[in-house]
Write a protein that holds these residues in place. Structure first.
Motif, PDB file in Angstrom:
ATOM      1  N   ASN A  37       0.855  -1.180   0.000  1.00  0.00           N
ATOM      2  CA  ASN A  37       0.000   0.000   0.000  1.00  0.00           C
ATOM      3  C   ASN A  37       0.894   1.235   0.000  1.00  0.00           C
ATOM      4  OD1 ASN A  37      -2.501   1.244   0.015  1.00  0.00           O
ATOM      5  ND2 ASN A  37      -2.630   1.317   2.249  1.00  0.00           N
ATOM      6  N   ARG A  38       0.683   2.154  -0.960  1.00  0.00           N
ATOM      7  CA  ARG A  38       1.575   3.293  -1.119  1.00  0.00           C
ATOM      8  C   ARG A  38       0.781   4.567  -1.351  1.00  0.00           C
ATOM      9  NH1 ARG A  38       6.335   0.937  -1.579  1.00  0.00           N
ATOM     10  NH2 ARG A  38       7.395   2.904  -1.943  1.00  0.00           N
ATOM     11  N   THR A  39       1.352   5.677  -0.945  1.00  0.00           N
ATOM     12  CA  THR A  39       0.825   6.986  -1.324  1.00  0.00           C
ATOM     13  C   THR A  39       1.499   7.401  -2.621  1.00  0.00           C
ATOM     14  OG1 THR A  39       0.353   7.696   0.935  1.00  0.00           O
ATOM     15  CG2 THR A  39       0.676   9.428  -0.700  1.00  0.00           C
ATOM     16  N   THR A  40       0.692   7.734  -3.618  1.00  0.00           N
ATOM     17  CA  THR A  40       1.235   8.121  -4.923  1.00  0.00           C
ATOM     18  C   THR A  40       1.073   9.618  -5.119  1.00  0.00           C
ATOM     19  OG1 THR A  40       0.628   5.970  -5.830  1.00  0.00           O
ATOM     20  CG2 THR A  40       1.173   7.709  -7.400  1.00  0.00           C
ATOM     21  N   ILE A  41       2.185  10.265  -5.451  1.00  0.00           N
ATOM     22  CA  ILE A  41       2.214  11.713  -5.711  1.00  0.00           C
ATOM     23  C   ILE A  41       2.442  11.915  -7.202  1.00  0.00           C
ATOM     24  CG2 ILE A  41       3.402  13.888  -5.224  1.00  0.00           C
ATOM     25  CD1 ILE A  41       4.314  12.589  -2.554  1.00  0.00           C
ATOM     26  N   PHE A  42       1.493  12.564  -7.870  1.00  0.00           N
ATOM     27  CA  PHE A  42       1.607  12.814  -9.301  1.00  0.00           C
ATOM     28  C   PHE A  42       2.107  14.234  -9.531  1.00  0.00           C
ATOM     29  CE2 PHE A  42      -1.540   9.488  -8.883  1.00  0.00           C
ATOM     30  CZ  PHE A  42      -1.195   8.604  -9.892  1.00  0.00           C
ATOM     31  N   SER A  68       5.098   9.827  -9.154  1.00  0.00           N
ATOM     32  CA  SER A  68       4.782   9.522 -10.535  1.00  0.00           C
ATOM     33  C   SER A  68       4.491  10.832 -11.253  1.00  0.00           C
ATOM     34  CB  SER A  68       3.583   8.556 -10.570  1.00  0.00           C
ATOM     35  OG  SER A  68       3.297   8.130 -11.875  1.00  0.00           O
ATOM     36  N   GLY A  69       3.787  10.739 -12.383  1.00  0.00           N
ATOM     37  CA  GLY A  69       3.530  11.992 -13.071  1.00  0.00           C
ATOM     38  C   GLY A  69       2.682  11.832 -14.309  1.00  0.00           C
ATOM     39  N   GLY A  70       3.021  12.687 -15.326  1.00  0.00           N
ATOM     40  CA  GLY A  70       4.226  13.495 -15.426  1.00  0.00           C
ATOM     41  C   GLY A  70       5.502  12.642 -15.352  1.00  0.00           C
ATOM     42  N   CYS A  88      10.804   4.887  -0.653  1.00  0.00           N
ATOM     43  CA  CYS A  88      10.616   5.916  -1.676  1.00  0.00           C
ATOM     44  C   CYS A  88      10.839   5.321  -3.062  1.00  0.00           C
ATOM     45  CB  CYS A  88      11.595   7.068  -1.455  1.00  0.00           C
ATOM     46  SG  CYS A  88      11.418   7.878   0.153  1.00  0.00           S
ATOM     47  N   TYR A  89       9.793   5.347  -3.889  1.00  0.00           N
ATOM     48  CA  TYR A  89       9.862   4.845  -5.253  1.00  0.00           C
ATOM     49  C   TYR A  89       9.692   5.999  -6.237  1.00  0.00           C
ATOM     50  CZ  TYR A  89       9.218  -0.103  -3.869  1.00  0.00           C
ATOM     51  OH  TYR A  89       9.361  -1.360  -3.345  1.00  0.00           O
ATOM     52  N   VAL A  90      10.240   5.800  -7.435  1.00  0.00           N
ATOM     53  CA  VAL A  90      10.061   6.749  -8.535  1.00  0.00           C
ATOM     54  C   VAL A  90       9.528   5.993  -9.740  1.00  0.00           C
ATOM     55  CG1 VAL A  90      11.263   8.193 -10.230  1.00  0.00           C
ATOM     56  CG2 VAL A  90      11.776   8.438  -7.795  1.00  0.00           C
ATOM     57  N   ASP A  91       8.449   6.504 -10.303  1.00  0.00           N
ATOM     58  CA  ASP A  91       7.878   5.988 -11.545  1.00  0.00           C
ATOM     59  C   ASP A  91       8.417   6.869 -12.670  1.00  0.00           C
ATOM     60  OD1 ASP A  91       6.204   5.444 -13.739  1.00  0.00           O
ATOM     61  OD2 ASP A  91       4.528   4.944 -12.435  1.00  0.00           O
ATOM     62  N   THR A  92       9.144   6.275 -13.620  1.00  0.00           N
ATOM     63  CA  THR A  92       9.844   7.079 -14.621  1.00  0.00           C
ATOM     64  C   THR A  92       9.680   6.535 -16.034  1.00  0.00           C
ATOM     65  OG1 THR A  92      12.030   7.934 -15.299  1.00  0.00           O
ATOM     66  CG2 THR A  92      11.989   5.783 -14.223  1.00  0.00           C
ATOM     67  N   ASN A  93       9.717   7.444 -16.999  1.00  0.00           N
ATOM     68  CA  ASN A  93       9.744   7.030 -18.403  1.00  0.00           C
ATOM     69  C   ASN A  93      11.146   6.610 -18.838  1.00  0.00           C
ATOM     70  OD1 ASN A  93      11.182   9.456 -19.065  1.00  0.00           O
ATOM     71  ND2 ASN A  93       9.256  10.559 -19.332  1.00  0.00           N
ATOM     72  N   GLY A  94      12.122   6.767 -17.954  1.00  0.00           N
ATOM     73  CA  GLY A  94      13.475   6.299 -18.227  1.00  0.00           C
ATOM     74  C   GLY A  94      14.333   7.232 -19.046  1.00  0.00           C
ATOM     75  N   ILE A  95      13.755   8.360 -19.487  1.00  0.00           N
ATOM     76  CA  ILE A  95      14.481   9.283 -20.363  1.00  0.00           C
ATOM     77  C   ILE A  95      15.093  10.394 -19.508  1.00  0.00           C
ATOM     78  CG2 ILE A  95      14.350  10.741 -22.409  1.00  0.00           C
ATOM     79  CD1 ILE A  95      13.738   7.748 -22.875  1.00  0.00           C
ATOM     80  N   PHE A  96      16.290  10.143 -19.034  1.00  0.00           N
ATOM     81  CA  PHE A  96      17.012  11.134 -18.239  1.00  0.00           C
ATOM     82  C   PHE A  96      18.506  10.875 -18.363  1.00  0.00           C
ATOM     83  CE2 PHE A  96      15.691   7.683 -15.359  1.00  0.00           C
ATOM     84  CZ  PHE A  96      16.918   7.254 -14.865  1.00  0.00           C
ATOM     85  N   ASN A  97      19.292  11.896 -18.071  1.00  0.00           N
ATOM     86  CA  ASN A  97      20.745  11.765 -18.054  1.00  0.00           C
ATOM     87  C   ASN A  97      21.148  11.244 -16.684  1.00  0.00           C
ATOM     88  OD1 ASN A  97      23.546  12.215 -17.786  1.00  0.00           O
ATOM     89  ND2 ASN A  97      23.486  13.895 -19.272  1.00  0.00           N
TER      90      ASN A  97
END
Length: 242
Positions: free
Chosen positions: A24-29, A80-82, A105-114
């Motif tokens: 169970n997680r709190t998701t911040i968009f 997440s996002g965004g 702490c988790y991050v949901d990402t599109n993977g496009i970053f330096n």
């Protein structure tokens, strides 16, 4: 306590969610994305730069006050996002305080970053939920001129930072079999990594997006075949989202 970035533009917060990482997680968009994917199910979070009407600004202190209410009932938070990695400086400061609450702490990402510019965020993040958009001609899906993100995926896998890899399967825009083969090469030896194959859907899409994808939704039989392909290539943990 002071963040390098004073505020985080937040589109919305789900206090309790069980689809954004384990438990169970709190998701911040967050508001704002570096891509504009044809099938984005949160299109209202794409706009960047953000206008004053698209979001609510939160400080680290304000978010921690909110999360303290939820912390007895959650395993962690997922940003997440965004695209969360846009706000890496803020998230590093936020995650330092979140971990004092005894949650992850988790991050949901599109993977496009330096990745070389995100090392502090990578260190502060417990796990990433990582999208693979395709291999070639990614502009068809993302509507941006980008390269694939396999180098970032490999880097995070080597550091035990990946919980889940996802591919949205959409006919006419990508070679799903080729994508699955490339992902399988990288994750087949990581038994704990979940590979989600998601059938593109209409929920949350704008009228423009629906028109673009309406003839590109894979059949259930096609999704099952793709799942079986991933398994045949040695991926131990595969799930199709129909």
């Amino acid at each position: 306590m002071e963040s390098k970035r004073q505020v985080l533009p937040v589109k919305g917060i789900i206090p309790f969610a069980n689809v954004d990482g384990s438990g169970n997680r709190t998701t911040i968009f967050v508001q704002g994305c570096n891509l504009n994917c044809i099938y984005c199910h949160n299109p209202e979070t794409i706009q960047l730069p953000c206008s004053e009407t698209t979001h609510t600004n939160y400080t680290v202190e304000e978010l921690i006050t909110l999360l303290k209410q939820y912390s007895p009932y959650i395993r962690g938070i997922t940003v997440s996002g965004g695209e969360a990695t846009i706000y890496s400086d803020f998230l590093v400061e936020l995650f330092k305080e979140v971990k004092k609450l005894g949650i992850t702490c988790y991050v949901d990402t599109n993977g496009i970053f330096n990745k070389d510019h995100k090392l502090d965020l990578i260190e502060a993040t417990d796990k990433f939920l990582f999208d693979i958009k395709g291999i070639d001609n990614l502009s068809k899906v993302t509507r941006k001129n980008i390269d694939h993100s396999f180098e970032n995926l490999e880097y995070l896998l080597e550091r035990n930072k990946i919980e889940e890899v996802r591919t949205v399967c959409i006919e006419n825009y990508m070679d799903a079999e080729a994508v699955i083969r490339e992902v399988a090469k990288r994750i087949k030896d990581y038994d704990d990594v979940l590979y989600k194959l998601i059938r593109v859907h209409y929920r949350g899409l704008t009228k423009e997006q629906v028109i673009a994808v309406k003839d590109s939704v894979p059949t259930k039989e096609r999704m099952i075949a793709l799942e079986n392909l991933a398994k045949s290539l040695g991926v131990k943990n595969v799930m199709s989202i129909l």
